[in-house]
Enzyme design. Structure first.
Site, PDB file in Angstrom:
ATOM      1  N   SER A 299     -32.095  23.540 -50.515  1.00  0.00           N
ATOM      2  CA  SER A 299     -31.138  22.544 -50.025  1.00  0.00           C
ATOM      3  C   SER A 299     -31.935  21.283 -49.715  1.00  0.00           C
ATOM      4  CB  SER A 299     -30.493  23.090 -48.741  1.00  0.00           C
ATOM      5  OG  SER A 299     -29.852  22.061 -48.020  1.00  0.00           O
TER       6      SER A 299
ATOM      7  N   TYR B  61     -30.055  26.904 -40.358  1.00  0.00           N
ATOM      8  CA  TYR B  61     -29.934  26.719 -41.811  1.00  0.00           C
ATOM      9  C   TYR B  61     -31.159  25.972 -42.347  1.00  0.00           C
ATOM     10  CZ  TYR B  61     -27.993  25.155 -46.299  1.00  0.00           C
ATOM     11  OH  TYR B  61     -27.788  24.902 -47.644  1.00  0.00           O
TER      12      TYR B  61
ATOM     13  N   ALA C 165     -34.168  25.770 -41.024  1.00  0.00           N
ATOM     14  CA  ALA C 165     -35.349  26.660 -40.971  1.00  0.00           C
ATOM     15  C   ALA C 165     -35.315  27.639 -42.142  1.00  0.00           C
ATOM     16  CB  ALA C 165     -35.367  27.415 -39.650  1.00  0.00           C
ATOM     17  N   SER C 166     -34.130  28.164 -42.425  1.00  0.00           N
ATOM     18  CA  SER C 166     -34.023  29.159 -43.506  1.00  0.00           C
ATOM     19  C   SER C 166     -34.346  28.529 -44.860  1.00  0.00           C
ATOM     20  CB  SER C 166     -32.624  29.788 -43.527  1.00  0.00           C
ATOM     21  OG  SER C 166     -31.653  28.904 -44.059  1.00  0.00           O
ATOM     22  N   LYS C 167     -33.899  27.290 -45.070  1.00  0.00           N
ATOM     23  CA  LYS C 167     -34.125  26.663 -46.376  1.00  0.00           C
ATOM     24  C   LYS C 167     -35.560  26.144 -46.520  1.00  0.00           C
ATOM     25  CE  LYS C 167     -30.145  27.471 -48.317  1.00  0.00           C
ATOM     26  NZ  LYS C 167     -30.031  28.297 -49.541  1.00  0.00           N
TER      27      LYS C 167
ATOM     28  N   THR D  25     -18.136  22.721 -53.207  1.00  0.00           N
ATOM     29  CA  THR D  25     -17.934  24.166 -53.392  1.00  0.00           C
ATOM     30  C   THR D  25     -17.160  24.693 -52.176  1.00  0.00           C
ATOM     31  OG1 THR D  25     -19.870  24.860 -52.142  1.00  0.00           O
ATOM     32  CG2 THR D  25     -20.232  24.362 -54.478  1.00  0.00           C
TER      33      THR D  25
HETATM   34  N1  LIG Z   1     -22.462  23.416 -51.369  1.00  0.00           N
HETATM   35  C1  LIG Z   1     -23.416  22.637 -50.848  1.00  0.00           C
HETATM   36  O1  LIG Z   1     -23.166  21.496 -50.393  1.00  0.00           O
HETATM   37  C2  LIG Z   1     -24.842  23.124 -50.838  1.00  0.00           C
HETATM   38  C3  LIG Z   1     -25.852  22.194 -50.520  1.00  0.00           C
HETATM   39  C4  LIG Z   1     -27.168  22.627 -50.490  1.00  0.00           C
HETATM   40  C5  LIG Z   1     -27.459  23.950 -50.766  1.00  0.00           C
HETATM   41  N2  LIG Z   1     -26.489  24.824 -51.078  1.00  0.00           N
HETATM   42  C6  LIG Z   1     -26.862  26.215 -51.356  1.00  0.00           C
HETATM   43  O2  LIG Z   1     -26.343  26.631 -52.592  1.00  0.00           O
HETATM   44  C7  LIG Z   1     -26.150  28.050 -52.578  1.00  0.00           C
HETATM   45  C8  LIG Z   1     -24.764  28.374 -53.109  1.00  0.00           C
HETATM   46  O3  LIG Z   1     -23.826  27.756 -52.244  1.00  0.00           O
HETATM   47  P1  LIG Z   1     -22.333  27.389 -52.686  1.00  0.00           P
HETATM   48  O4  LIG Z   1     -22.048  26.080 -52.101  1.00  0.00           O
HETATM   49  O5  LIG Z   1     -22.155  27.637 -54.139  1.00  0.00           O
HETATM   50  O6  LIG Z   1     -21.544  28.489 -51.804  1.00  0.00           O
HETATM   51  P2  LIG Z   1     -20.318  29.466 -52.125  1.00  0.00           P
HETATM   52  O7  LIG Z   1     -19.889  29.973 -50.795  1.00  0.00           O
HETATM   53  O8  LIG Z   1     -19.326  28.816 -53.011  1.00  0.00           O
HETATM   54  O9  LIG Z   1     -21.015  30.670 -52.930  1.00  0.00           O
HETATM   55  C9  LIG Z   1     -21.917  31.532 -52.301  1.00  0.00           C
HETATM   56  C10 LIG Z   1     -21.765  32.917 -52.907  1.00  0.00           C
HETATM   57  O10 LIG Z   1     -22.741  33.769 -52.268  1.00  0.00           O
HETATM   58  C11 LIG Z   1     -22.117  34.999 -51.983  1.00  0.00           C
HETATM   59  N3  LIG Z   1     -22.797  35.655 -50.865  1.00  0.00           N
HETATM   60  C12 LIG Z   1     -22.827  35.240 -49.570  1.00  0.00           C
HETATM   61  N4  LIG Z   1     -23.513  36.119 -48.819  1.00  0.00           N
HETATM   62  C13 LIG Z   1     -23.929  37.102 -49.661  1.00  0.00           C
HETATM   63  C14 LIG Z   1     -24.666  38.287 -49.469  1.00  0.00           C
HETATM   64  N5  LIG Z   1     -25.104  38.675 -48.259  1.00  0.00           N
HETATM   65  N6  LIG Z   1     -24.926  39.081 -50.537  1.00  0.00           N
HETATM   66  C15 LIG Z   1     -24.461  38.721 -51.765  1.00  0.00           C
HETATM   67  N7  LIG Z   1     -23.744  37.599 -52.007  1.00  0.00           N
HETATM   68  C16 LIG Z   1     -23.469  36.807 -50.953  1.00  0.00           C
HETATM   69  C17 LIG Z   1     -20.669  34.642 -51.646  1.00  0.00           C
HETATM   70  O11 LIG Z   1     -19.800  35.746 -51.765  1.00  0.00           O
HETATM   71  C18 LIG Z   1     -20.388  33.544 -52.659  1.00  0.00           C
HETATM   72  O12 LIG Z   1     -19.882  34.077 -53.864  1.00  0.00           O
HETATM   73  C19 LIG Z   1     -26.410  28.501 -51.138  1.00  0.00           C
HETATM   74  O13 LIG Z   1     -27.707  29.043 -51.058  1.00  0.00           O
HETATM   75  C20 LIG Z   1     -26.309  27.214 -50.346  1.00  0.00           C
HETATM   76  O14 LIG Z   1     -27.089  27.239 -49.165  1.00  0.00           O
HETATM   77  C21 LIG Z   1     -25.163  24.448 -51.115  1.00  0.00           C
END
Ligand SMILES: NC(=O)c1ccc[n+]([C@@H]2O[C@H](COP(=O)([O-])OP(=O)(O)OC[C@H]3O[C@@H](n4cnc5c(N)ncnc54)[C@H](O)[C@@H]3O)[C@@H](O)[C@H]2O)c1
Length: 264
Positions: A153, A166, A168-170, A199
């Site tokens: 992220s 969040y 710290a995790s990233k 999303t």
């Molecule tokens: N959307 C944003 O603005 C954004 C920005 C930066 C980073 N990210 C990162 O991108 C990645 C995807 O995010 P997204 O926005 O597509 O989210 P999303 O919620 O649309 O999709 C995440 C998916 O992960 C699955 N999931 C969650 N916990 C799980 C677990 N314990 N085991 C298996 N599957 C699990 C969910 O069921 C879902 O299908 C994440 O790591 C998020 O931190 C997103």
């Protein structure tokens, strides 16, 4: 004409592939000819997959559980060419977050990435080191033993108010990426750092944040500050991830690729 970025016959695993960015990666890879294996905690297969041939979905697969990760990877026969660790969680935590949110965030984002990647590394690091022809006649690309892309992220690179756990995790996921890249030089292990992306996760994060707090950056103010003038589409992020899975990134490892519309 065959795409010069073909994934024909390549086998790629994706966590969190039932929604958002992971789903966009799966759709892109399927269009490029890959065989895609999705692990997701979701209870239902996305509609799009029902019309596709080369997709295998393991539902209710929780990446915080090591055995589930092992079982998922064991269900993939033959060579594993790539892994995308995309499953993650986020949401407004407040300036002093709760222990519960901290533990859950670290568990999914860090331990989940750790579980799936360490299982995959054990397998991929014993695979044959391969090359493929480059686009320039006579040139070759070192595909190596395979590619892992971790989804970080913008919060992998800077502090974000109200999202300490969040963030710290990233940061931790970036640390894992950099160390693994040194430990496994025959593989490529990189991180994509998305900015705000449209999303279901982003929608929920924005909805959970308080209004009218100038420190809240997961909201309208953050989107207004993106030079490209909009949030990323999931496909914008997927394109970068697919590039790092592809032979076109054969000499790139240990790197962080921000994809944020200029909002660095
Ligand atoms: N959307 C944003 O603005 C954004 C920005 C930066 C980073 N990210 C990162 O991108 C990645 C995807 O995010 P997204 O926005 O597509 O989210 P999303 O919620 O649309 O999709 C995440 C998916 O992960 C699955 N999931 C969650 N916990 C799980 C677990 N314990 N085991 C298996 N599957 C699990 C969910 O069921 C879902 O299908 C994440 O790591 C998020 O931190 C997103």
């Amino acid at each position: 004409m065959e795409s010069s970025m073909s994934f024909a016959g390549r086998q790629i695993a994706i966590t969190g592939g039932c929604s958002g960015i992971g789903l966009a990666v799966a759709k892109t890879l399927l269009a490029l000819g890959a065989i895609v294996y999705v692990a997701d905690i979701a209870p239902e297969v996305p509609e799009y997959f029902t019309s596709q041939k080369n997709i295998h979905v393991t539902l209710r697969c929780d990446i915080t559980d090591r055995q589930s990760c092992q079982d998922f990877l064991n269900s993939i026969p033959g060579r594993l060419d790539g892994l995308v660790n995309c499953a993650g969680t986020s949401g407004w935590e407040g300036k002093i977050g709760t222990d519960e949110v901290y533990r859950r965030t670290m568990d999914i984002n860090v331990a989940g990435t750790w579980n799936m990647a360490t299982e995959a590394l054990q397998r991929m690091s014993t695979q044959e080191d391969i090359e493929s022809p480059g686009i320039v006649p006579g040139s070759v690309r070192s595909v190596g033993q395979g590619s892992i892309v971790n989804v970080g992220s913008g919060a992998s690179l800077r502090g974000v108010s109200g999202l300490a756990a969040y963030t710290a995790s990233k940061h931790a996921v970036l640390g894992l990426t950099r160390s693994w890249a040194r430990d496994f030089p025959k593989m490529r292990i990189n991180l994509v750092a998305p900015g705000a992306t449209d999303t279901p996760l982003a929608e929920a994060s924005i909805a959970s944040a308080p209004r009218n707090d100038p420190d809240v950056i997961i909201g309208k103010a953050q989107i207004a500050s993106i030079p490209k003038g909009r949030m990323a589409y999931a496909t914008d992020i997927a394109d970068a991830i697919v590039f790092l899975l592809s032979d076109w990134s054969s000499f790139i490892t240990g790197q962080c690729l921000p994809v944020n519309g200029g909002n660095f």
